[in-house]
Design a protein around this motif. Structure first.
Motif, short mmCIF file in Angstrom:
data_model
loop_
_atom_site.label_atom_id
_atom_site.label_comp_id
_atom_site.label_asym_id
_atom_site.label_seq_id
_atom_site.Cartn_x
_atom_site.Cartn_y
_atom_site.Cartn_z
N GLU A 32 -0.04 -39.48 21.92
CA GLU A 32 0.55 -40.04 22.57
C GLU A 32 1.48 -41.14 22.35
OE1 GLU A 32 -2.48 -39.78 21.30
OE2 GLU A 32 -3.75 -39.03 23.43
N TYR A 33 1.65 -41.15 21.26
CA TYR A 33 2.71 -42.18 20.34
C TYR A 33 3.97 -40.91 20.79
CZ TYR A 33 6.17 -43.88 17.27
OH TYR A 33 7.71 -44.12 16.43
N MET A 34 3.75 -39.98 20.81
CA MET A 34 5.56 -38.87 20.69
C MET A 34 5.66 -39.14 22.24
SD MET A 34 6.03 -39.24 17.79
CE MET A 34 7.19 -38.10 17.54
N VAL A 36 5.78 -41.35 23.84
CA VAL A 36 6.65 -42.87 24.34
C VAL A 36 7.92 -43.01 23.65
CG1 VAL A 36 6.35 -45.61 25.09
CG2 VAL A 36 4.27 -44.25 24.91
N ARG A 37 7.53 -42.08 22.08
CA ARG A 37 9.20 -42.45 22.09
C ARG A 37 9.90 -41.80 22.69
NH1 ARG A 37 10.21 -40.59 15.30
NH2 ARG A 37 11.21 -38.86 16.84
N ALA A 38 9.58 -40.11 23.10
CA ALA A 38 11.02 -39.14 23.47
C ALA A 38 11.06 -40.42 24.79
CB ALA A 38 9.71 -38.25 24.30
N SER A 73 6.17 -52.30 15.57
CA SER A 73 8.03 -52.73 15.21
C SER A 73 8.34 -51.89 13.61
CB SER A 73 7.97 -54.26 15.19
OG SER A 73 9.37 -55.69 14.62
N ASP A 74 9.56 -52.47 12.99
CA ASP A 74 9.62 -52.11 11.94
C ASP A 74 9.67 -53.55 10.95
OD1 ASP A 74 9.73 -49.58 10.62
OD2 ASP A 74 11.53 -50.62 9.35
N ILE A 75 9.31 -52.94 9.64
CA ILE A 75 10.01 -54.09 8.72
C ILE A 75 11.86 -54.25 8.75
CG2 ILE A 75 8.15 -53.67 6.73
CD1 ILE A 75 10.22 -52.93 4.89
N THR A 151 15.34 -53.75 -1.47
CA THR A 151 15.65 -52.48 -1.80
C THR A 151 16.47 -51.44 -0.89
OG1 THR A 151 13.61 -51.90 -0.98
CG2 THR A 151 13.52 -52.68 -3.24
N TYR A 152 16.41 -51.54 1.11
CA TYR A 152 17.18 -50.91 2.03
C TYR A 152 18.98 -51.94 1.84
CZ TYR A 152 12.98 -49.14 2.98
OH TYR A 152 11.42 -48.26 2.69
N MET A 153 18.37 -53.02 1.59
CA MET A 153 19.87 -53.61 1.84
C MET A 153 20.81 -53.43 0.75
SD MET A 153 17.96 -57.48 3.24
CE MET A 153 19.16 -58.08 3.77
N ASP A 206 4.17 -54.80 0.59
CA ASP A 206 5.37 -54.74 -0.54
C ASP A 206 5.28 -53.55 -1.09
OD1 ASP A 206 7.68 -55.14 -2.22
OD2 ASP A 206 6.93 -56.52 -3.99
N SER A 207 5.91 -52.84 0.05
CA SER A 207 5.52 -51.44 -0.13
C SER A 207 5.92 -50.95 -1.39
CB SER A 207 6.49 -50.64 0.58
OG SER A 207 5.61 -50.72 2.15
N TRP A 208 7.22 -51.30 -1.98
CA TRP A 208 8.50 -50.64 -3.32
C TRP A 208 7.51 -51.78 -4.51
CZ3 TRP A 208 7.04 -46.82 -1.13
CH2 TRP A 208 8.20 -46.67 -0.19
O1 1CP Z 1 9.18 -42.34 14.83
C1 1CP Z 1 9.34 -42.24 14.17
O2 1CP Z 1 9.40 -41.04 13.24
C2 1CP Z 1 9.58 -42.99 13.38
C3 1CP Z 1 8.57 -43.97 12.21
C4 1CP Z 1 8.50 -45.36 11.67
C5 1CP Z 1 7.52 -45.98 12.65
C6 1CP Z 1 6.47 -45.61 12.93
C7 1CP Z 1 9.36 -46.01 11.00
C8 1CP Z 1 10.80 -45.41 10.37
N1 1CP Z 1 8.69 -47.49 11.43
C9 1CP Z 1 7.42 -47.07 11.82
C10 1CP Z 1 6.47 -48.16 12.77
C11 1CP Z 1 6.27 -49.46 11.25
N2 1CP Z 1 6.80 -49.70 10.10
C12 1CP Z 1 5.12 -50.02 11.68
C13 1CP Z 1 4.19 -50.44 12.69
C14 1CP Z 1 3.20 -49.35 12.34
C15 1CP Z 1 1.90 -49.36 12.14
O3 1CP Z 1 1.61 -49.66 11.32
O4 1CP Z 1 1.23 -48.60 13.18
C16 1CP Z 1 5.09 -50.83 10.68
C17 1CP Z 1 3.90 -52.04 10.17
C18 1CP Z 1 6.15 -50.38 9.85
C19 1CP Z 1 5.99 -51.44 8.05
C20 1CP Z 1 7.18 -49.90 7.38
N3 1CP Z 1 8.32 -49.80 7.67
C21 1CP Z 1 6.92 -50.34 6.01
C22 1CP Z 1 5.86 -51.02 4.98
C23 1CP Z 1 4.49 -50.15 5.11
C24 1CP Z 1 4.85 -49.03 4.58
O5 1CP Z 1 4.61 -47.86 5.54
O6 1CP Z 1 4.86 -49.01 3.30
C25 1CP Z 1 8.05 -49.19 5.27
C26 1CP Z 1 8.41 -49.21 3.94
C27 1CP Z 1 9.32 -49.62 6.31
C28 1CP Z 1 10.06 -48.96 6.46
C29 1CP Z 1 10.66 -47.86 7.35
N4 1CP Z 1 10.41 -47.13 8.53
C30 1CP Z 1 10.49 -46.01 9.29
C31 1CP Z 1 10.31 -45.32 8.39
C32 1CP Z 1 10.16 -43.84 7.95
C33 1CP Z 1 10.80 -46.24 6.93
C34 1CP Z 1 9.87 -44.98 5.19
C35 1CP Z 1 10.88 -45.16 4.56
C36 1CP Z 1 11.24 -45.04 3.14
O7 1CP Z 1 10.47 -44.06 3.01
O8 1CP Z 1 12.16 -45.34 2.68
#
Ligand code: 1CP
Length: 344
Positions: A32-34, A36-38, A73-75, A151-153, A206-208
């Motif tokens: 269902e996510y895929m 909406v994303r598409a 959303s995303d970080i 780290t990303y910046m 703080d994933s990293w």
């Molecule tokens: O649709 C896709 O292919 C994109 C994949 C995706 C998704 C679904 C990304 C790209 N971000 C997200 C959503 C997201 N990201 C959420 C909300 C969804 C949920 O949790 O249900 C949240 C909380 C994040 C947080 C996030 N983004 C983190 C911290 C959490 C963790 O998993 O450690 C991090 C490190 C990111 C960066 C990021 N965003 C997306 C990717 C592929 C990455 C990681 C890249 C990497 O490994 O460096």
């Protein structure tokens, strides 16, 4: 108003069972996510579209049965709105075309309220979700920790070695602190606005964390996370805060700060976390996400975690995000097993 079992659990109150949610629960393992994303075209469009972001936030509530929703959303929208140019390259993950290398790069970034105010699409998404979310379910808002964002910046993308940020850490720490301080200020205001828009709980990822050697972790990451907590708790003492520093078992003895829940990653034994932190903080976690490939292993793990944690001061979760190739039925199984096994 109905009690939110997830919020009660964050605050250490008794609940009828231990609530459960999954990091990355709105995402690619759900067909269902895929879909909406598409429709959105790409991932960032999805983040920028409150209606669609609301829809995918709510999907795991109905499909998987979790006790809390996490804002979709995303970080990395924070550095994006600070003026860095974010894109998601297919199959490669996030990219910034203009990584920070010097003081002038930091000075050029938009800071404080000006940056936080640009994230209106996030606040609009939160308001929509709150209209649709069942009253007894909670909405988790989130931010990346300043270090994880930095780290990303600095690297311009994900990294295995962190060599560019670590070069800065050891050869020009003042520059790294300047980035961390500027990001911290934006995060404080951004999280205030998320709370004002309606989120019930804050999680700081703080994933990293594990990239920093233990003796330096406080200086370059934890103290900034605690600064954010202090800021939010002064204004919103009743909003629970969850800290999730991934991969720092050696730091457990030194953990401090004004927050409510400590997220335990899958590589840290729950027994150890309970011994070191269980009295002071509610613990969240920590099933190894790959156990989700087997329903039998999932049940075994939920049972083991429950035996350690009992039925209070705990929130079930994975020890990191769910992977895209996990069968939906197994995610449903995990959630229902957590709720069944912990029922009082
Ligand atoms: O649709 C896709 O292919 C994109 C994949 C995706 C998704 C679904 C990304 C790209 N971000 C997200 C959503 C997201 N990201 C959420 C909300 C969804 C949920 O949790 O249900 C949240 C909380 C994040 C947080 C996030 N983004 C983190 C911290 C959490 C963790 O998993 O450690 C991090 C490190 C990111 C960066 C990021 N965003 C997306 C990717 C592929 C990455 C990681 C890249 C990497 O490994 O460096």
């Amino acid at each position: 108003m109905a009690n939110k079992i997830f919020v009660d659990a964050c605050l250490g109150k008794e609940t009828p069972y231990t609530p459960v949610w999954m990091m990355r629960q709105a995402g690619r393992y759900l067909p269902e996510y895929m879909k909406v994303r598409a429709e959105a075209g790409n991932f960032l469009n999805l983040c920028h579209d409150p209606k669609k972001a609301c829809e995918v936030t709510l999907q795991p509530m109905d499909i998987v049965g979790v006790d809390a929703a996490i804002l979709f959303s995303d970080i990395l929208v924070i550095p994006d709105e600070m003026g860095m140019d974010l894109s998601f390259v297919k199959g490669e993950g996030p990219k910034f075309s203009d990584p920070i290398t010097c003081e002038a790069d930091i000075d050029r970034l938009i800071g404080g309220d000006e940056a936080a105010s640009k994230l209106t699409y996030v606040f609009d998404t939160i308001k929509l979700i709150k209209q649709e979310l069942a009253e007894d379910k909670a909405l988790i808002g989130f931010t990346g920790a300043p270090w994880t964002l930095a780290t990303y910046m600095i690297e311009g993308q994900g990294t295995k070695t962190y060599n560019i940020c670590k070069k800065m850490m050891y050869s020009n720490p003042a520059l790294l602190h300047k980035i961390l301080a500027k990001v911290t200020e934006v995060i404080k205001l951004y999280m205030e606005k998320q709370i004002d828009a309606g989120i019930d709980v804050v999680q700081i990822f703080d994933s990293w964390a594990a990239a920093i050697e233990p003796s330096m972790y406080d200086e370059f990451s934890w103290k900034y996370m605690v600064e954010i907590c202090d800021h939010l708790k002064a204004k919103y003492p009743n909003t629970p805060i969850i800290m999730f520093p991934k991969g720092i078992p050696t730091f457990l003895d030194k953990v401090y700060g004004n927050f409510d829940v400590f997220g335990v990653d899958w590589a840290t034994p729950m027994e150890l976390a309970k011994e070191k932190l269980g009295e002071k903080y509610v613990l969240q976690g920590n099933m190894e996400p790959c156990r989700l490939y087997s329903q039998e292993e999932t049940t075994k793990s939920v049972d083991d975690i429950q035996k350690v944690m009992g039925t209070s001061r705990h929130i079930f979760n994975l020890g990191h995000g769910i992977l895209p190739d996990v069968p939906v039925a197994n995610a449903i199984h995990f959630v229902s097993e957590c709720q069944r096994i912990s029922k009082k």
